[in-house]
Design a protein around this motif. Structure first.
Motif, PDB file in Angstrom:
ATOM      1  N   MET A 199      81.826  29.085  44.707  1.00 46.50           N
ATOM      2  CA  MET A 199      81.356  28.366  45.900  1.00 46.50           C
ATOM      3  C   MET A 199      79.815  28.356  45.911  1.00 46.50           C
ATOM      4  N   ASN A 200      79.244  27.183  46.209  1.00 46.28           N
ATOM      5  CA  ASN A 200      77.783  27.112  46.233  1.00 46.28           C
ATOM      6  C   ASN A 200      77.206  27.793  47.470  1.00 46.28           C
ATOM      7  N   LEU A 201      75.904  28.121  47.419  1.00 44.89           N
ATOM      8  CA  LEU A 201      75.276  28.887  48.501  1.00 44.89           C
ATOM      9  C   LEU A 201      74.755  27.971  49.602  1.00 44.89           C
ATOM     10  N   SER A 202      74.660  28.527  50.823  1.00 37.53           N
ATOM     11  CA  SER A 202      74.045  27.776  51.926  1.00 37.53           C
ATOM     12  C   SER A 202      72.532  27.749  51.695  1.00 37.53           C
ATOM     13  N   ALA A 203      71.818  26.886  52.496  1.00 36.53           N
ATOM     14  CA  ALA A 203      70.352  26.810  52.352  1.00 36.53           C
ATOM     15  C   ALA A 203      69.734  28.176  52.642  1.00 36.53           C
ATOM     16  N   ASP A 204      70.223  28.883  53.693  1.00 30.66           N
ATOM     17  CA  ASP A 204      69.647  30.188  54.046  1.00 30.66           C
ATOM     18  C   ASP A 204      69.837  31.201  52.913  1.00 30.66           C
ATOM     19  N   GLN A 205      71.042  31.197  52.373  1.00 30.19           N
ATOM     20  CA  GLN A 205      71.313  32.156  51.280  1.00 30.19           C
ATOM     21  C   GLN A 205      70.435  31.844  50.064  1.00 30.19           C
ATOM     22  N   THR A 206      70.263  30.534  49.805  1.00 28.03           N
ATOM     23  CA  THR A 206      69.452  30.143  48.644  1.00 28.03           C
ATOM     24  C   THR A 206      68.011  30.598  48.820  1.00 28.03           C
ATOM     25  N   VAL A 207      67.483  30.388  50.064  1.00 33.87           N
ATOM     26  CA  VAL A 207      66.096  30.798  50.325  1.00 33.87           C
ATOM     27  C   VAL A 207      65.977  32.316  50.177  1.00 33.87           C
ATOM     28  N   GLU A 208      66.957  33.053  50.696  1.00 34.36           N
ATOM     29  CA  GLU A 208      66.890  34.520  50.631  1.00 34.36           C
ATOM     30  C   GLU A 208      66.880  34.996  49.170  1.00 34.36           C
ATOM     31  N   ILE A 209      67.712  34.376  48.397  1.00 37.37           N
ATOM     32  CA  ILE A 209      67.817  34.795  47.002  1.00 37.37           C
ATOM     33  C   ILE A 209      66.551  34.403  46.216  1.00 37.37           C
ATOM     34  N   LEU A 210      65.973  33.244  46.568  1.00 35.06           N
ATOM     35  CA  LEU A 210      64.735  32.826  45.897  1.00 35.06           C
ATOM     36  C   LEU A 210      63.586  33.747  46.287  1.00 35.06           C
ATOM     37  N   ARG A 211      63.553  34.127  47.582  1.00 36.75           N
ATOM     38  CA  ARG A 211      62.505  35.064  48.043  1.00 36.75           C
ATOM     39  C   ARG A 211      62.636  36.390  47.314  1.00 36.75           C
ATOM     40  N   ALA A 212      63.882  36.832  47.171  1.00 34.33           N
ATOM     41  CA  ALA A 212      64.100  38.133  46.529  1.00 34.33           C
ATOM     42  C   ALA A 212      63.696  38.099  45.057  1.00 34.33           C
ATOM     43  N   THR A 213      63.713  36.922  44.467  1.00 36.69           N
ATOM     44  CA  THR A 213      63.317  36.810  43.052  1.00 36.69           C
ATOM     45  C   THR A 213      61.805  36.640  42.917  1.00 36.69           C
ATOM     46  N   GLY A 214      61.184  36.040  43.966  1.00 38.34           N
ATOM     47  CA  GLY A 214      59.823  35.534  43.834  1.00 38.34           C
ATOM     48  C   GLY A 214      58.711  36.569  43.927  1.00 38.34           C
ATOM     49  N   GLU A 215      58.693  37.516  43.030  1.00 35.66           N
ATOM     50  CA  GLU A 215      57.636  38.535  43.030  1.00 35.66           C
ATOM     51  C   GLU A 215      57.595  39.140  41.620  1.00 35.66           C
ATOM     52  N   PRO A 216      56.396  39.349  41.052  1.00 41.18           N
ATOM     53  CA  PRO A 216      56.337  39.752  39.646  1.00 41.18           C
ATOM     54  C   PRO A 216      57.146  41.012  39.297  1.00 41.18           C
ATOM     55  N   THR A 217      57.029  42.078  40.137  1.00 44.64           N
ATOM     56  CA  THR A 217      57.766  43.307  39.770  1.00 44.64           C
ATOM     57  C   THR A 217      59.269  43.037  39.792  1.00 44.64           C
ATOM     58  N   ARG A 218      59.690  42.201  40.747  1.00 50.01           N
ATOM     59  CA  ARG A 218      61.137  41.941  40.845  1.00 50.01           C
ATOM     60  C   ARG A 218      61.625  41.153  39.631  1.00 50.01           C
ATOM     61  N   LEU A 219      60.784  40.269  39.131  1.00 47.45           N
ATOM     62  CA  LEU A 219      61.167  39.555  37.895  1.00 47.45           C
ATOM     63  C   LEU A 219      61.289  40.537  36.736  1.00 47.45           C
ATOM     64  N   ARG A 220      60.362  41.493  36.707  1.00 46.45           N
ATOM     65  CA  ARG A 220      60.408  42.497  35.631  1.00 46.45           C
ATOM     66  C   ARG A 220      61.703  43.308  35.739  1.00 46.45           C
ATOM     67  N   ILE A 221      62.065  43.638  36.993  1.00 40.58           N
ATOM     68  CA  ILE A 221      63.292  44.438  37.190  1.00 40.58           C
ATOM     69  C   ILE A 221      64.516  43.640  36.726  1.00 40.58           C
ATOM     70  N   LEU A 222      64.552  42.368  37.088  1.00 39.84           N
ATOM     71  CA  LEU A 222      65.706  41.549  36.678  1.00 39.84           C
ATOM     72  C   LEU A 222      65.821  41.499  35.160  1.00 39.84           C
ATOM     73  N   SER A 223      64.677  41.347  34.519  1.00 42.50           N
ATOM     74  CA  SER A 223      64.695  41.254  33.066  1.00 42.50           C
ATOM     75  C   SER A 223      65.199  42.576  32.453  1.00 42.50           C
ATOM     76  N   LEU A 224      64.807  43.705  33.053  1.00 38.40           N
ATOM     77  CA  LEU A 224      65.267  45.002  32.526  1.00 38.40           C
ATOM     78  C   LEU A 224      66.759  45.200  32.789  1.00 38.40           C
ATOM     79  N   LEU A 225      67.201  44.797  33.987  1.00 36.45           N
ATOM     80  CA  LEU A 225      68.622  44.990  34.306  1.00 36.45           C
ATOM     81  C   LEU A 225      69.508  44.043  33.493  1.00 36.45           C
ATOM     82  N   ALA A 226      68.919  42.948  33.013  1.00 38.46           N
ATOM     83  CA  ALA A 226      69.704  42.062  32.142  1.00 38.46           C
ATOM     84  C   ALA A 226      69.987  42.762  30.815  1.00 38.46           C
ATOM     85  N   ALA A 227      69.148  43.756  30.489  1.00 38.14           N
ATOM     86  CA  ALA A 227      69.374  44.496  29.232  1.00 38.14           C
ATOM     87  C   ALA A 227      70.432  45.581  29.419  1.00 38.14           C
ATOM     88  N   GLU A 228      70.399  46.303  30.552  1.00 37.79           N
ATOM     89  CA  GLU A 228      71.408  47.338  30.805  1.00 37.79           C
ATOM     90  C   GLU A 228      71.301  47.856  32.226  1.00 37.79           C
TER      91      GLU A 228
END
Ligand code: SAM
Length: 320
Positions: free
Chosen positions: A1-30
């Protein structure tokens, strides 16, 4: 199921920061603990925890406690995963390179500690194993979960002193035991010879990359190994890859517990596994998860579960 506009904004905000991008990249490894992330990122644990909380609240990552530690991994949710994959895909390849180098250092240190531990305990391993839980009960249950056989090929990953091979080898036309520790392999060699088994191959190798052919074993066993590993899901996937149509994978390990001393004194990385977690990993790896066998707890409350993954007999192999 696709996300609502609010959920999409929340998820984009949660991604939109350099340290958080670094964390995502590390968690993609393990999957990683707060402590490990804080070390790799060179940031304080409270600071890293704040980022993690925000990302977990937005559904980008999942939090799971393990004894006194808390681990994180990428969310299983398809939409969250799609966004994470897209973001990581458009990041330049060299972004996060230094983080991944530090992660590799942390992994290597951990692996070296574990390797030293197993080389040291190899001569006592047969006695040590029975200190944890009632071996007779576990072995009876393993035989039951394996089925009557006969087996064409049994593969025991992280075979240690070869106990699973001596238990099941008589029902197999041939068996393979694989381990990273040469001391353990030497003891396994002596044990299988003493048991009169001649169709056993003992190989030095890594559970994450066994180099064994796909779908080549009708019984694969991972007995008391998973809790030592930094990437248990990758190990399950590699073990599952080896299972032939109609064959099965048995994972024998502890249910979640709080014995932190096993981490400190005996190199355990994970303090047990939940049934749903292992069932998910088996299903993701293309096997059907059967109901786990739950053994009675020992005096201290440590419980062993046996999880079985079955490859459908009619399965058509995917071409990579
Ligand atoms: C606790 S012992 C269990 C041995 C055996 N399965 C048993 O139950 O007696 C764990 C074994 O896993 C091996 N091991 C740890 N990491 C491994 C890896 N990445 N690949 C292969 N073996 C590994 C260790 O060397 C050790 O022999």
């Amino acid at each position: 199921m696709n996300l609502s506009a609010d959920q999409t904004v929340e998820i984009l905000r949660a991604t939109g920061e350099p340290t958080r991008l670094r964390i995502l990249s590390l968690l993609a490894a393990e999957e990683l603990s707060v402590m490990e992330l804080s070390r790799v990122l060179d940031q304080s644990q409270p600071r890293v925890s704040r980022h993690l909380k925000l990302m977990a609240d937005a559904g980008l990552i999942e939090r799971f406690p393990d004894g006194a530690r808390v681990y994180y991994r990428l969310s299983h949710d398809a939409q969250a995963r799609r966004l994470t994959d897209t973001v990581l895909d458009i990041l330049a390849d060299d972004e996060g390179e230094a983080d991944h180098r530090r992660l590799e250092e942390v992994r290597s240190e951990r692996a070296a500690d574990a390797a030293r531990y197993f080389e040291q305990v190899a001569p006592q391993w047969d006695q040590m194993r029975s200190l944890y839980v009632c071996e007779t009960d576990v072995e009876k249950a393993v035989e039951q979960a394996a089925g009557p056989g006969p087996f064409d090929r049994v593969v025991d990953l992280g075979t240690g002193s070869g106990r699973m091979l001596t238990l099941l080898g008589k029902k197999a036309k041939m068996s393979v035991g694989l381990d990273l520790s040469q001391n353990m392999l030497n003891i396994a060699r002596a044990n299988v010879t003493k048991a009169g088994l001649d169709k056993v191959e003992l190989r030095h190798g890594d559970i994450f990359s066994t180099r064994l052919p796909a779908e080549s074993a009708d019984l694969v066993i991972v007995h008391q190994v998973l809790h030592y590993l930094n990437d248990p899901v990758a190990a399950v996937s590699e073990a599952a890859r080896l299972v032939a149509p109609g064959g099965r994978l048995l994972i024998v390990d502890f249910a979640p517990h709080n014995f932190e001393q096993l981490r400190e004194e005996h190199q355990h990385r994970r303090l047990g596994f939940a049934d749903e977690e292992i069932a998910d990993w088996l299903e993701q790896s293309g096997l059907q998860a059967a109901d786990p066998i739950i053994l009675p707890p020992d005096r201290e409350g440590l419980t062993v579960h046996i999880w079985t993954g079955i490859r459908a007999a009619e399965h058509v192999r995917k071409i990579a």
